[in-house]
Scaffold this active site. Structure first.
Site, PDB file in Angstrom:
ATOM      1  N   ASP A   1       0.840  -1.191   0.000  1.00 28.83           N
ATOM      2  CA  ASP A   1       0.000   0.000   0.000  1.00 28.83           C
ATOM      3  C   ASP A   1       0.874   1.238   0.000  1.00 28.83           C
ATOM      4  O   ASP A   1       2.038   1.204   0.453  1.00 28.83           O
ATOM      5  CB  ASP A   1      -0.961  -0.004   1.188  1.00 28.83           C
ATOM      6  CG  ASP A   1      -0.257   0.191   2.515  1.00 28.83           C
ATOM      7  OD1 ASP A   1       0.654  -0.616   2.817  1.00 28.83           O
ATOM      8  OD2 ASP A   1      -0.590   1.138   3.260  1.00 28.83           O
TER       9      ASP A   1
ATOM     10  N   GLU B   1      -0.151  -0.508   5.828  1.00 31.83           N
ATOM     11  CA  GLU B   1       0.862   0.097   6.706  1.00 31.83           C
ATOM     12  C   GLU B   1       0.744   1.611   6.724  1.00 31.83           C
ATOM     13  O   GLU B   1       0.863   2.244   7.783  1.00 31.83           O
ATOM     14  CB  GLU B   1       2.264  -0.320   6.251  1.00 31.83           C
ATOM     15  CG  GLU B   1       3.372   0.046   7.234  1.00 31.83           C
ATOM     16  CD  GLU B   1       3.910   1.455   7.085  1.00 31.83           C
ATOM     17  OE1 GLU B   1       4.530   1.955   8.034  1.00 31.83           O
ATOM     18  OE2 GLU B   1       3.693   2.077   6.012  1.00 31.83           O
TER      19      GLU B   1
END
Length: 459
Positions: A94, A158
């Site tokens: 991500d 994250e």
């Protein structure tokens, strides 16, 4: 087994064109784990790509893990020789939003080569880390064998700090057990200076909403007596810092000292792009402010834009506030302190609602462990320089979860997110030279770590 005729460095170098092609594919997914801005399908495509790459390399038990925050992490296991130690390799797919796309010199989700670097959102943070792990494993396979058991976990949230993988790991503690964990999400202190990160600041993310009126009012008719929510919010936010720019929240003492590598002010000003004549904020040495002391940052404000604004007294306004905390501070207590501060600073009896949006505990590693010795040797061979030890102001919430679950595991932080990468900003990039050298470093580390463990066991 005879040594391979081709040096490991040459094998890694031969794999970099493939790494570039694959990084191009991975960067093309707009995998921002926030469905308010980007469709979930982009993250799903990135996760599927990682899973496919692991399967192609012979990883077993490859799975898309549905984590409690609604995102997916990717897991795989590559068995090594009998009695070999197990190393867990971590990265995340991500990415941060691209911010102002007009500020990018090339499209943020198209990997573009320019001036010897590869530009694109996630190129360094942390899709480049995924390719670093893959390249290291591939090089060892081409050389004959991967000398350790390898577990790979690639996270999907994250950057949002929503804790999905942390909670999943707590619920399935056997999954990520390892002797050593390599977090591929930090970076060298300087390009060409091999660096491990020994500390990470924790993070608390709070949304504060202010309300003063039932609805917006004409500023000519009511301004001067009607309480303006935006003005109240500005007053609240300004109370978070003193005149020097240091945090003023009770309990966030700002007198810590960083004992490691120094960060010269001139270097920091250049790395950060500080404009001429503008001073730095806080007190103490630069390294103290970045790695040993709390900091408060206003990340965003919900308010009318300048273009199109009407002459109105605002009824509501909101902001997103981040606090970074060094080792020794607790994220939960910090959240309580920040909440109390935001509420107490409200003027005119304005109604204040505070909502926690994310958090992560700070982390400190034991740099005297055998794994760090193996990494120092690997970096010395790959770079021809001694390993440096630095801190990092960012947060990787999973680190403390892993340290708690596996207290005997050694945790090392390396990666591609050096100052030149400009992660989280426009025009993020990665150096292909650093990708090559860090991939070589990781491959050398896996070899040396396996050898040191075998020697320690008398094998």
């Amino acid at each position: 087994m005879p040594l391979p005729s081709v040096p490991l460095a040459d094998t890694v170098a031969s794999l970099i064109p493939r790494a570039k092609a694959e990084l191009t594919q991975l960067v093309s997914f707009a995998s921002v784990a926030d469905e308010r801005q980007f469709p979930r399908s982009e993250c799903e495509k990135a996760a599927a790509w990682v899973a496919g790459a692991l399967r192609q390399e012979g990883f077993q038990d490859v799975a898309l893990l549905d984590t409690p925050d609604g995102t997916q992490s990717v897991y795989g296991f590559l068995p090594g020789p009998a009695d070999a130690p197990t190393v867990l390799l971590y990265a995340h797919y991500d990415v941060q939003p691209p911010l102002d796309e007009s500020g990018w010199l090339s499209p943020p989700f198209e990997l573009t080569e320019r001036d010897g670097r590869w530009y694109g959102r996630g190129a360094a943070d942390c899709k480049g880390g995924v390719l670093m792990h893959l390249t290291a494993v591939r090089a060892l396979k081409e050389q004959g064998t991967v000398p350790v058991n390898v577990k790979v976990i690639v996270e999907g949230s994250e950057e949002q700090g929503t804790g999905g993988l942390e909670r999943y790991a707590e619920e399935h503690p056997e999954l990520l057990t390892a002797d050593t964990i390599v977090i591929g999400d930090s970076g060298n202190f300087r390009m060409g200076l091999p660096t491990v990160t020994s500390t990470l600041r924790g993070m608390v993310l709070m949304e504060v909403r202010v309300a003063t009126l039932e609805g917006n009012l004409h500023s000519g008719q009511f301004g001067g007596a009607a309480p303006d929510a935006l003005a109240a919010l500005i007053r609240i936010l300004s109370s978070l810092h003193d005149e020097s720019g240091a945090a003023t929240v009770d309990g966030l003492d700002g007198d810590g000292h960083w004992p490691g590598i120094a960060y010269e002010e001139a270097d920091f000003r250049q790395d950060a792009g500080v404009l001429d004549g503008v001073g730095l904020v806080g007190t103490g040495e630069v390294a103290d402010r970045l790695w040993a002391r709390p900091s408060v940052t206003v990340l965003g404000i919900d308010a009318p834009p300048v273009v199109g604004a009407t002459p109105s007294v605002q009824a509501t306004a909101a902001a997103l506030v981040s606090v970074r905390i060094p080792a020794g501070f607790d994220a939960g207590k910090t959240a309580e302190a920040l909440t109390a501060h935001l509420r107490s600073a409200a003027p005119w009896g304005a109604k204040v609602e505070v909502t926690q949006r994310g958090s992560g505990q700070p982390f400190a590693a034991d740099t005297s462990s055998p794994a760090y010795e193996a990494m120092a040797e690997a970096m010395r061979e790959a770079y021809g320089q001694e390993m440096a030890i630095a801190g990092q102001g960012g947060s990787i919430p999973l680190c403390n979860t892993l340290a708690t679950l596996y207290p005997r595991a050694e945790i090392l932080l390396i990666g591609l997110s050096g100052p030149d990468a400009r992660i989280h900003a426009v025009n993020e990039s990665v150096s292909p030279q650093e990708l090559e050298l860090m991939s070589l470093t990781e491959a050398l580390f896996l070899r040396r770590y396996a050898a040191s463990q075998s020697a320690g066991l008398g094998v």
